[in-house]
Design a protein around this motif. Structure first.
Motif, mmCIF file in Angstrom:
data_model
loop_
_atom_site.group_PDB
_atom_site.id
_atom_site.type_symbol
_atom_site.label_atom_id
_atom_site.label_comp_id
_atom_site.label_asym_id
_atom_site.label_seq_id
_atom_site.Cartn_x
_atom_site.Cartn_y
_atom_site.Cartn_z
ATOM 1 N N GLN A 1 3.448 10.639 8.976
ATOM 2 C CA GLN A 1 2.507 10.084 7.992
ATOM 3 C C GLN A 1 2.735 8.589 7.816
ATOM 4 N N ALA A 2 4.022 8.198 7.771
ATOM 5 C CA ALA A 2 4.340 6.779 7.610
ATOM 6 C C ALA A 2 3.888 5.974 8.823
ATOM 7 N N LEU A 3 4.100 6.499 10.020
ATOM 8 C CA LEU A 3 3.676 5.802 11.240
ATOM 9 C C LEU A 3 2.156 5.650 11.277
ATOM 10 N N GLN A 4 1.455 6.685 10.845
ATOM 11 C CA GLN A 4 0.000 6.599 10.800
ATOM 12 C C GLN A 4 -0.447 5.500 9.842
ATOM 13 N N TYR A 5 0.235 5.409 8.696
ATOM 14 C CA TYR A 5 -0.146 4.377 7.735
ATOM 15 C C TYR A 5 0.152 2.977 8.285
ATOM 16 N N VAL A 6 1.306 2.798 8.906
ATOM 17 C CA VAL A 6 1.660 1.488 9.460
ATOM 18 C C VAL A 6 0.639 1.065 10.508
ATOM 19 N N ARG B 1 1.295 16.053 0.094
ATOM 20 C CA ARG B 1 1.275 17.143 -0.882
ATOM 21 C C ARG B 1 2.633 17.847 -0.922
ATOM 22 N N GLY B 2 3.212 17.958 -2.103
ATOM 23 C CA GLY B 2 4.473 18.645 -2.292
ATOM 24 C C GLY B 2 4.311 19.862 -3.172
ATOM 25 N N SER B 3 5.417 20.495 -3.529
ATOM 26 C CA SER B 3 5.359 21.707 -4.354
ATOM 27 C C SER B 3 4.857 21.416 -5.763
ATOM 28 N N ASP B 4 5.050 20.167 -6.234
ATOM 29 C CA ASP B 4 4.613 19.787 -7.584
ATOM 30 C C ASP B 4 3.407 18.859 -7.544
ATOM 31 N N GLY B 5 2.593 18.957 -6.497
ATOM 32 C CA GLY B 5 1.440 18.069 -6.367
ATOM 33 C C GLY B 5 1.672 17.022 -5.299
ATOM 34 N N TYR B 6 0.896 15.963 -5.341
ATOM 35 C CA TYR B 6 1.018 14.914 -4.332
ATOM 36 C C TYR B 6 2.126 13.926 -4.687
ATOM 37 N N LEU B 7 2.896 13.559 -3.667
ATOM 38 C CA LEU B 7 3.955 12.571 -3.829
ATOM 39 C C LEU B 7 3.491 11.252 -3.220
ATOM 40 N N SER B 8 3.724 10.157 -3.922
ATOM 41 C CA SER B 8 3.286 8.834 -3.461
ATOM 42 C C SER B 8 4.430 8.094 -2.794
ATOM 43 N N GLY C 1 0.798 -1.215 0.000
ATOM 44 C CA GLY C 1 0.000 0.000 0.000
ATOM 45 C C GLY C 1 0.829 1.263 0.000
ATOM 46 N N HIS C 2 0.125 2.399 0.093
ATOM 47 C CA HIS C 2 0.832 3.670 0.006
ATOM 48 C C HIS C 2 0.077 4.768 0.735
ATOM 49 N N PHE C 3 0.762 5.869 0.923
ATOM 50 C CA PHE C 3 0.138 7.107 1.395
ATOM 51 C C PHE C 3 0.719 8.243 0.569
ATOM 52 N N SER C 4 0.060 9.385 0.595
ATOM 53 C CA SER C 4 0.494 10.522 -0.227
ATOM 54 C C SER C 4 0.692 11.757 0.634
#
Length: 218
Positions: free
Chosen positions: A157-162, A80-87, A75-78
Motif C-alpha cells: 500500500q505504501a509503495l502504491q502511494y509513493v 482497514r483494520g479490526s477497529d476501522g480504517y487506520l491512517s 499525504g496519507h493512505f488508509s
C-alpha cells in the motif's frame, strides 16, 4: 474462563503445585517482557533525531527510536483494520530542508484518528513549501516512537502511494523506508516495569514454595 476455574480448583486441592505453576508462569511472562524491553533500549542507542541537521531516515532499522519535532508530511493512505480504517502518513526527507528540490526518503507513520486534522495541515504546508509557495507554517508536531518492520500488505500500500507522488515502482522501493513508525515510546517503560514486577512476584512465589518444602505434596 474455564481455565481460571480449573486453576482455582487446583489451588484448593494442591496449593504447592499451584504456587509453583504460578511462579513459573510469571517468570516466563517476565522473560518475554524484558526481552522486548531490551529491544527498545537497543533502539534508543540507534536513535534518529529529526531535529539534528544530518539525520538520515535511511539508517532506520527495527526498533530504531525516532524522535523530534517535524512540520513535514506528504499525504496519507488508509488500511482497514479490526477497529476501522487506520491512517498512515508519510514523512519526507528532502535533499535540502531549507530549499527542497527532491525527496530522498519517505517514512510511514501510523496516525491516530484524532490527529488526522493536524497531519493534514502539515501535508498542506509541506507540499506548498516544496512548490516554493508561501504558506504559514503550522505548529510542529512532536514524534517519539519506534520503527517496526512492515507487513506485506502495508508495504505494498505504501509503495502504491509513493508511486502516486511521481516515482516509478523501482524508485519507490528506493525511496520508501521499509519500516512503520508509531508514537509509542511509553511501551518501553511498560515492558520493563511490567517485566520487573512479574519477575519480583515470581521470586516471592518461589520463596513461599521453598519455605513450604519445595515439593508438590499437599
Amino acid at each position: 474462563m474455564r481455565g481460571l476455574f480449573r486453576f482455582i480448583s487446583l489451588a484448593f486441592r494442591r496449593p504447592k503445585l499451584a504456587l509453583f505453576l504460578s511462579a513459573l508462569t510469571l517468570l516466563l511472562v517476565a522473560a518475554v517482557m524484558l526481552v522486548f524491553g531490551a529491544q527498545f533500549i537497543v533502539g534508543d542507542l540507534n536513535k534518529v533525531d529529526l531535529n539534528f541537521p544530518t539525520y538520515d531516515l535511511g539508517s532506520i532499522k527495527t526498533y530504531t527510536r525516532v524522535s523530534g519535532y517535524t512540520t513535514n508530511a506528504w499525504g496519507h493512505f488508509s488500511i482497514r483494520g479490526s477497529d476501522g480504517y487506520l491512517s498512515y502518513y508519510l514523512i519526507p526527507q528532502f535533499d535540502n530542508d531549507t530549499d527542497p528540490k527532491s525527496i530522498k526518503k519517505m517514512l510511514v507513520m501510523r496516525v491516530d484518528s484524532e490527529d488526522v486534522k493536524t497531519w493534514n495541515a502539515l501535508t498542506n504546508y509541506t507540499q506548498k513549501r516544496f512548490a516554493h509557495t508561501i504558506s504559514s507554517p503550522p505548529e510542529p508536531v512532536h514524534i517519539d516512537g519506534y520503527a517496526y518492520e512492515m507487513s506485506y500488505e502495508l508495504r505494498e500500500q505504501a509503495l502504491q502511494y509513493v508511486q502516486t507522488c511521481g516515482f516509478s515502482y523501482s524508485e519507490a522501493q528506493g525511496v520508501l523506508v521499509p519500516y512503520v513508525l508509531s508514537n509509542d515510546s511509553s511501551n518501553k517503560y511498560t515492558m520493563i516495569s511490567g517485566g520487573a514486577a512479574c519477575a519480583l512476584a515470581a521470586i516471592v512465589l518461589f520463596g513461599i514454595w521453598f519455605a513450604k518444602g519445595a515439593n508438590f505434596r499437599d
